[in-house]
Design a protein around this motif. Structure first.
Motif, mmCIF file in Angstrom:
data_model
loop_
_atom_site.group_PDB
_atom_site.id
_atom_site.type_symbol
_atom_site.label_atom_id
_atom_site.label_comp_id
_atom_site.label_asym_id
_atom_site.label_seq_id
_atom_site.Cartn_x
_atom_site.Cartn_y
_atom_site.Cartn_z
ATOM 1 N N MET A 132 19.044 -16.684 102.728
ATOM 2 C CA MET A 132 18.989 -15.280 103.135
ATOM 3 C C MET A 132 18.247 -14.440 102.098
ATOM 4 N N THR A 133 18.603 -14.624 100.837
ATOM 5 C CA THR A 133 18.005 -13.845 99.755
ATOM 6 C C THR A 133 16.502 -14.077 99.671
ATOM 7 N N GLU A 134 16.090 -15.336 99.773
ATOM 8 C CA GLU A 134 14.670 -15.654 99.662
ATOM 9 C C GLU A 134 13.866 -15.051 100.815
ATOM 10 N N ARG A 135 14.430 -15.103 102.031
ATOM 11 C CA ARG A 135 13.709 -14.528 103.179
ATOM 12 C C ARG A 135 13.634 -13.003 103.073
ATOM 13 N N LEU A 136 14.712 -12.389 102.635
ATOM 14 C CA LEU A 136 14.715 -10.931 102.486
ATOM 15 C C LEU A 136 13.814 -10.499 101.328
ATOM 16 N N GLU A 137 13.783 -11.284 100.274
ATOM 17 C CA GLU A 137 12.894 -10.999 99.148
ATOM 18 C C GLU A 137 11.432 -11.039 99.602
ATOM 19 N N ALA A 138 11.080 -12.039 100.398
ATOM 20 C CA ALA A 138 9.703 -12.136 100.899
ATOM 21 C C ALA A 138 9.353 -10.918 101.748
ATOM 22 N N GLU A 139 10.323 -10.436 102.533
ATOM 23 C CA GLU A 139 10.108 -9.253 103.355
ATOM 24 C C GLU A 139 9.845 -8.030 102.481
ATOM 25 N N VAL A 140 10.607 -7.886 101.410
ATOM 26 C CA VAL A 140 10.417 -6.766 100.484
ATOM 27 C C VAL A 140 9.047 -6.858 99.814
ATOM 28 N N MET A 141 8.687 -8.047 99.375
ATOM 29 C CA MET A 141 7.398 -8.234 98.701
ATOM 30 C C MET A 141 6.237 -7.912 99.638
ATOM 31 N N SER A 142 6.372 -8.296 100.905
ATOM 32 C CA SER A 142 5.291 -8.054 101.865
ATOM 33 C C SER A 142 5.088 -6.564 102.115
ATOM 34 N N LYS A 143 6.129 -5.770 101.892
ATOM 35 C CA LYS A 143 6.031 -4.323 102.106
ATOM 36 C C LYS A 143 5.567 -3.576 100.859
ATOM 37 N N GLY A 144 5.399 -4.301 99.779
ATOM 38 C CA GLY A 144 4.909 -3.680 98.550
ATOM 39 C C GLY A 144 5.914 -2.773 97.873
ATOM 40 N N ILE A 145 7.187 -2.985 98.117
ATOM 41 C CA ILE A 145 8.222 -2.157 97.482
ATOM 42 C C ILE A 145 8.277 -2.511 95.990
ATOM 43 N N PRO A 146 8.159 -1.543 95.087
ATOM 44 C CA PRO A 146 8.169 -1.854 93.647
ATOM 45 C C PRO A 146 9.487 -2.490 93.211
ATOM 46 N N ILE A 147 9.386 -3.488 92.340
ATOM 47 C CA ILE A 147 10.564 -4.147 91.761
ATOM 48 C C ILE A 147 10.455 -4.050 90.243
ATOM 49 N N PHE A 148 11.410 -3.394 89.633
ATOM 50 C CA PHE A 148 11.472 -3.285 88.174
ATOM 51 C C PHE A 148 12.392 -4.391 87.663
ATOM 52 N N ASP A 149 11.804 -5.533 87.350
ATOM 53 C CA ASP A 149 12.581 -6.669 86.854
ATOM 54 C C ASP A 149 12.838 -6.487 85.361
ATOM 55 N N GLY A 150 13.930 -7.105 84.860
ATOM 56 C CA GLY A 150 14.249 -6.994 83.438
ATOM 57 C C GLY A 150 14.721 -5.618 83.027
ATOM 58 N N HIS A 151 15.254 -4.849 83.980
ATOM 59 C CA HIS A 151 15.775 -3.504 83.701
ATOM 60 C C HIS A 151 17.288 -3.505 83.935
ATOM 61 N N GLN A 152 18.033 -3.397 82.863
ATOM 62 C CA GLN A 152 19.492 -3.422 82.918
ATOM 63 C C GLN A 152 20.037 -2.000 82.961
ATOM 64 N N VAL A 153 20.747 -1.664 84.020
ATOM 65 C CA VAL A 153 21.369 -0.346 84.105
ATOM 66 C C VAL A 153 22.472 -0.260 83.052
ATOM 67 N N ILE A 154 22.435 0.809 82.240
ATOM 68 C CA ILE A 154 23.468 0.982 81.212
ATOM 69 C C ILE A 154 24.225 2.298 81.372
ATOM 70 N N ARG A 155 23.777 3.171 82.274
ATOM 71 C CA ARG A 155 24.519 4.399 82.544
ATOM 72 C C ARG A 155 24.102 4.928 83.916
ATOM 73 N N VAL A 156 25.100 5.280 84.716
ATOM 74 C CA VAL A 156 24.855 5.986 85.973
ATOM 75 C C VAL A 156 24.888 7.475 85.659
ATOM 76 N N LEU A 157 23.832 8.179 85.979
ATOM 77 C CA LEU A 157 23.698 9.594 85.635
ATOM 78 C C LEU A 157 24.143 10.459 86.810
ATOM 79 N N THR A 158 25.092 11.344 86.562
ATOM 80 C CA THR A 158 25.613 12.230 87.604
ATOM 81 C C THR A 158 25.716 13.657 87.071
ATOM 82 N N HIS A 159 25.804 14.598 88.009
ATOM 83 C CA HIS A 159 26.027 16.000 87.662
ATOM 84 C C HIS A 159 26.588 16.685 88.895
#
Length: 655
Positions: free
Chosen positions: A150-177
């Protein structure tokens, strides 16, 4: 997507602005991004710690299940009937149950169209089978790697649409206000001498970070899955049903569920000392007969998660096997499944097994040979999986343990998977959409249904352009600066690293105190320890190089998660909760189910008095805020066609 550099307390930080950020690269995260794009929200991106990490891509079982409404045979199934099954698991909101049932066929067929090869018969019916807690044949599978495919097929779909993927980015704080999401602060895993931080300014966050896997040492979650629930709790997101986990027997290396056919093949359960010597077939010492032992082992395939209701000595009660494995490991011994020869001695007389086991083995044509021969006959891919990981079950035993496997609870959401923080959505395992019990495979459906509905809601109601960078920086400078300063102080090149050491010890403590067997006193002692670790965090947690800072922030997230989860467990006991689901709570007023078990296994089965309630919790120090509410019932909306059609034309019924 707009990119610029901003200054935050003398730190130059890259800032990206877009409408929606999806956090996570599993099946739920990829589906959310792809659906957003389909629904017209093209100003979106994915942020992920490791694109090829996570549970969806790296876990499975003998026959990993996907759960959906029946699409074959003559079962009198319906959307509402499936919702009732989900709802009957206890402590589950009915509107979410109905949404998951209603979306199941669409989500399933989309996966089929993307190329996931779910089996169908010659007439085109998508055939199914019964899974645990399932009255119909709603389950299906493509084998051990259903979620990976499932993941591989959905990943291919995302890649085909050119959606940016920021790999190697670890979330360390959720910013709210003002109780609304403003964005995310990420650590970039660059390996540079100076740590690099990135701010994402967005109107919406779809959080698909998976379960809080790093909390437990005894775990079947893959080593590349950590979770980030603590960051959501810190941001004010409520938790729901955090007490409800699933634990089950799994191999240690690789981490893999040994459910289904792995148990139905009826292997030997052996233990050794730490050096692998002094072999003992320890189940034989407990069961009065070999036939009863074999029947209980067989039933572990069907009844794989540890279940407090299935401990006692009545027929079909198999969870005593989990307890015996746990006790053997408590002695300092290692436990293995051995498929090389039959349990006990000699050939098995299948005719004397309990009817469920006997009938299954006869229908499978597997009443012969060794456990390995039976497993190979019934499910060859289950054998091949371990061969690809360097283990030949025909030649070597398989080391196992009783492990945390899935969190039924998680972040609280509404029927659009939005949390109590506006613009912050939780999908996949991080979302607490399940009850005490759930059918096997329901989690995969929930991830697809929830991510679709979150994307729908965003496309209908939250498509505003991102805020100006200056506005976000002004509102969130304190939170951003706090994390950057924490990272700066944590790097101490002349002192020993402590982040990973503390994380390992905390995970061991969590497994010991807050796993399947719980006592209030141990939970309270452990919670005090967590509180002290959080208070001392800036002074005790060190790494020797900026490239190791990821472990500092993982540990911080884990400590917040552990404190919140353990607080929920203590409250459950304090409010009269008894043993249920996959958790056995020691109770001096209860009974010990078998002679020879210790006082820690004296317990009382829950009588259902909390089945109609949901526990919600908000993180805080020195104590969390906890309240109980009645579950939302399954809706009975007006389904008169013209009325529904009119509202659909007006607002797509997205409200």
């Amino acid at each position: 997507m707009k990119n610029e550099t901003v200054s935050i307390n003398e730190h130059e930080v890259s800032l990206y602005s877009c409408n929606t950020i999806v956090v996570g690269s599993g099946a739920a995260g990829f589906n959310a991004a792809s659906r957003l794009f389909d629904y017209g929200v093209k100003d979106c991106a994915i942020v992920t710690e490791k694109q090829t990490g996570g549970t969806s891509r790296n876990t499975g079982s003998d026959k990993q299940t996907y759960y959906k409404v029946s699409l074959s045979g003559n079962d009198a199934d319906s959307v509402y009937s499936m919702a009732e099954t989900l709802f009957s698991g206890g402590s589950m909101d009915g509107d979410i149950a109905l949404c998951e049932a209603a979306s199941s066929s669409e989500s399933f067929m989309r996966l089929v169209q993307l190329g996931v090869p779910f089996p169908r018969n010659r007439y085109g019916e998508f055939i199914g089978y019964k899974t645990d807690h399932d009255p119909y044949r709603r389950a299906t599978s493509v084998g051990p790697y259903t979620s990976r495919m499932m993941t591989e097929r959905l990943e291919a779909e995302v890649m085909s649409k050119g959606i940016p993927i920021f790999d190697g980015h670890q979330v360390i704080r959720v910013l709210t206000h003002d109780n609304e999401v403003r964005g995310l602060l990420c650590l970039v895993q660059s390996g540079n001498e100076e740590p690099q931080y990135v701010v994402f300014n967005c109107r919406n966050v779809v959080y698909a970070t998976g379960g809080p896997a790093a909390m437990y040492a005894e775990s079947v979650f893959p080593g590349v899955q950590f979770g980030a629930s603590g960051l959501a709790f810190e941001a004010g997101v409520k938790g729901k049903n955090l007490t409800e986990w699933q634990y089950g027997l799994a191999s240690v290396r690789p981490r893999w569920n040994v459910s289904g056919t792995y148990m139905q093949a009826m292997p030997r359960f052996i233990s050794t000392d730490s050096a692998g010597k002094d072999e003992k077939e320890f189940l034989l010492d407990f069961f009065p007969s070999r036939e009863e032992m074999l029947s209980r082992v067989f039933l572990k395939g069907y009844q794989w998660p540890f279940d407090a209701r299935k401990v006692s000595g009545q027929s079909s009660q198999s969870s005593i096997v989990d307890i015996l494995v746990y006790l053997e490991k408590q002695k300092g011994r290692r436990v293995f499944l051995d498929y090389r020869s039959n349990p006990g001695s000699g050939a098995i007389d299948f005719s004397v097994l309990e009817p469920e086991a006997r009938d299954y083995m006869e229908k499978a044509g597997a009443c012969f040979g060794t456990p390995f021969e039976r497993l190979s006959h019934m499910n060859r891919p289950a054998v091949d999986f371990y061969r690809t990981h360097g283990i030949d079950l025909a030649l070597s035993p398989l080391e196992i343990s009783l492990c945390a496997q899935h969190n039924n609870g998680g972040l609280a959401t509404d029927l659009w998977w939005q949390t109590n923080i506006a613009g912050f959505f939780a999908v996949g395992e991080v979302a607490g959409t399940h009850g005490v019990y759930r059918p096997g495979g329901a989690a995969l459906n929930a991830g697809q249904a929830g991510s679709q509905r979150a994307a729908l809601f965003i496309s209908a109601h939250r498509t505003e352009t991102p805020r100006e960078a200056a506005e976000v920086v002004s509102a969130c400078t304190g939170a951003i600066s706090e994390m950057i300063e924490l990272g700066r102080k944590a790097v101490k090149k002349t002192e020993p690293e402590t982040a990973r050491t503390i994380l390992h010890s905390q995970a061991l403590e969590m497994s010991a105190a807050a796993g399947p067997f719980r006592t209030k006193s141990k939970l309270e002692v452990f919670r005090t320890l967590i509180e002290k670790k959080l208070a001392a965090f800036p002074h005790e947690v060190h790494v020797t190089h900026p490239s190791y800072l990821a472990w500092v922030f993982r540990l911080r997230d884990v400590l917040i998660s552990q404190f919140t989860y353990v607080s929920a467990m203590i409250d459950y006991v304090d409010t009269g909760g008894k043993s249920r689901g996959s958790a056995l709570y020691a109770d001096s007023a209860g009974e010990i189910p078998y002679p020879g078990l210790s006082e820690g296994f004296r317990f009382i089965i829950d009588d259902g008095f909390r089945q109609g309630d949901v526990q919600e919790i908000s993180y805080g120090l020195p104590s969390c805020s906890i309240h109980w509410r009645t579950v939302r019932p399954i809706p009975h909306d007006d389904s008169f066609f013209e009325n529904v059609w009119r509202m659909y034309r007006e607002n797509q019924n997205i409200w």
